[in-house]
Design a protein around this motif. Structure first.
Motif, short mmCIF file in Angstrom:
data_model
loop_
_atom_site.label_atom_id
_atom_site.label_comp_id
_atom_site.label_asym_id
_atom_site.label_seq_id
_atom_site.Cartn_x
_atom_site.Cartn_y
_atom_site.Cartn_z
N ALA A 148 -33.26 -26.80 32.61
CA ALA A 148 -33.24 -28.22 32.98
C ALA A 148 -33.73 -29.08 31.82
N ALA A 149 -34.60 -28.50 30.98
CA ALA A 149 -35.11 -29.24 29.82
C ALA A 149 -33.98 -29.60 28.86
N MET A 202 -37.76 -21.82 23.93
CA MET A 202 -37.92 -20.37 24.11
C MET A 202 -39.20 -20.11 24.89
N SER A 203 -39.30 -18.91 25.42
CA SER A 203 -40.47 -18.55 26.21
C SER A 203 -41.74 -18.64 25.37
N ASP A 229 -41.66 -23.78 28.70
CA ASP A 229 -40.72 -22.89 29.41
C ASP A 229 -40.87 -23.07 30.91
N ALA A 230 -40.03 -22.38 31.66
CA ALA A 230 -39.99 -22.57 33.12
C ALA A 230 -41.31 -22.22 33.78
N ARG A 234 -43.91 -26.31 35.21
CA ARG A 234 -44.30 -26.71 36.56
C ARG A 234 -45.79 -27.01 36.66
N PHE A 235 -46.60 -26.41 35.76
CA PHE A 235 -48.02 -26.72 35.75
C PHE A 235 -48.31 -27.98 34.95
N LEU A 236 -47.52 -28.22 33.89
CA LEU A 236 -47.76 -29.38 33.05
C LEU A 236 -47.37 -30.69 33.73
N SER A 237 -46.66 -30.60 34.86
CA SER A 237 -46.35 -31.82 35.61
C SER A 237 -47.57 -32.34 36.36
N SER A 238 -48.62 -31.52 36.43
CA SER A 238 -49.87 -31.95 37.06
C SER A 238 -50.65 -32.82 36.08
#
Length: 454
Positions: A148-149, A202-203, A229-230, A234-238
């Motif tokens: 998605a990035a 990349m990961s 990465d995936a 999701r944690f950095l959206s906090s």
């Protein structure tokens, strides 16, 4: 966008004043005064939206956020300017009808304009209309097609070239001997085509490969960005919080701070007192109707769990022929024979909830928060929905984020309760005063526009 908002506001203000005066007195007066007032409203509105970062590209594509900012800011600006005009004793210069029509028509026009602008900007982003900066991407094989990035990068940048590296090479000690010539070619290409950024997709687990690629790119005088990465994004959206020289992602916020609780309590006391004055005639009429239509008390009291799981007695107008409380409680359903004829109407209009204003004044509830469920249902859902108990991190509310998003009334399936809990947790983690005001405004629309309670 700022100029568009200002032009719409000034135009609406002048047109509303002129139209109202022509319809009321067949003459136009004080047009210059209304024009100056409209300009003042436009300036304050634009400044407040700017402070809330409402004109940022990412914000303008978020229609829900745009509508929330517009509704709360527009109402706040009108309330503040009206208070100032009253204090300075110049409110008599303005017609109440003209001001009220300006508020309603101006708000409606702005919401329509923001909806159109949001959709146009979103479409333009997808077509790369705002993508001016040139970039190259070095990515793990397969990620450009699935990430998605990458979609976001294409919307905001012109991706000139992409170099994909196999996952097996990223963990191999022969990485640079195999990929080094490709990176050198990419550097030459970046220089010739005035590339402004390099993105690594990349990961984050491939730390050795990331360091080697960075070392190879050090000759190129452009910024190099590592895309989360995936597993990390999701944690950095906090919310990010500093902790000395490092930072942390706040994955779950604590119950509201004492300042936030004070702000929320002030809103509850002011709002509940105002609501009690406004709805007193409705509540009196409802009480008479309940008493006259069936035997039993006017008010229904039931044990609910509030902040930190503490028990309290909730007040509602009685809508059923039974008074259920205890370990076994059956939710009301469509065409439920227990519901009285008057009760059915009270439930559909949510008038049966109005006595909860007293719960708010007593401090057991808030105007906005997760809806409190019967104690028996709490015990049941806490066993089958893992995060259900987190709803008790704030006071329960008369209305809530779940209710204005359609999860109101009977929860006949477990999936519906899970979605309600999901929305409640989002509200707790994202609480703000503007969000509470937005939910209160949305409640009026949802209650009368899409009744779903039985």
């Amino acid at each position: 966008m700022t100029a568009g908002d200002g032009l719409l506001i000034v135009t609406c203000g002048i047109l509303c004043a002129v139209t109202y005066h022509l319809l009321s007195w067949s003459a136009v007066s004080k047009a210059d005064v209304y024009a100056a007032a409209s300009l003042l409203v436009a300036i304050h509105f634009s400044l407040m939206v700017t402070i809330q970062q409402g004109y940022r590209l990412t914000s303008m594509t978020n229609l829900r956020r745009q509508c929330r900012i517009v509704a709360t800011t527009w109402t706040g600006v009108f309330a503040a300017l009206f208070a100032i005009a009253f204090a300075m004793k110049v409110s008599d210069e303005f017609s109440r009808g003209a001001i009220l029509s300006f508020y309603v028509i101006g708000l409606t026009t702005l919401l329509v304009w923001k909806t159109i602008a949001s959709r146009w900007i979103t479409l333009a982003l997808r077509q790369g209309a705002f993508a001016n900066s040139r970039i190259v991407v070095i990515a793990e094989m397969g990620l450009p097609d699935s990430s998605a990035a990458m979609v976001e990068l294409c919307q905001h940048y012109r991706v000139m070239r992409t170099l994909e590296v196999g996952a097996n090479l990223l963990t191999s000690p022969l990485l640079m001997s195999r990929v080094g010539p490709c990176i050198d070619e990419l550097i030459v290409y970046a220089r010739k085509n005035q590339v402004e950024h390099v993105f690594l997709l990349m990961s984050w687990g491939h730390q050795h490969a990331i360091d080697r690629v960075l070392d190879a790119l050090k000759i190129l005088p452009v910024p190099v960005h590592l895309v989360p990465d995936a597993n990390v994004s999701r944690f950095l959206s906090s919310p990010l919080i500093s902790a000395g020289s490092t930072w942390t992602a706040e994955l779950r916020r604590a119950p509201l701070s004492w300042k936030e609780r004070a702000i929320k309590r002030t809103l509850d006391l002011v709002g509940a007192s105002f609501a009690l004055i406004i709805f007193a005639p409705v509540m009196l009429l409802a009480a008479i109707m309940v008493k006259a239509s069936s035997r039993g008390p006017v008010l229904f009291r039931q044990t609910r769990n509030g902040f930190n799981g503490s028990a309290f007695r909730i007040f509602k107008f009685r809508t059923m022929r039974v008074q259920e409380d205890g370990p076994t409680i059956v939710q009301a359903s469509k065409s439920d024979p227990r519901v009285t004829s008057i009760g059915r109407w009270l439930r559909k209009t949510s008038i049966d909830e109005l006595p909860q204003i007293f719960n708010v004044l007593l401090g057991d509830m808030s105007l906005v928060g997760p809806r409190p469920h019967a104690a028996a249902h709490n015990l049941e859902y806490e066993q089958i929905i893992s995060q259900y108990a987190f709803r008790h991190h704030v006071k329960p509310g008369i209305t809530g984020w779940a209710q204005v998003n359609g999860y109101r009334g009977e929860t006949s399936a477990l999936e519906l309760m899970e979605k309600r809990v999901e929305h409640d947790l989002w509200y707790i983690n994202n609480w703000s005063l503007p969000l509470d005001l937005f939910i209160l405004l949305r409640t009026i629309v949802v209650t009368f526009g899409r009744p779903s309670a039985y």
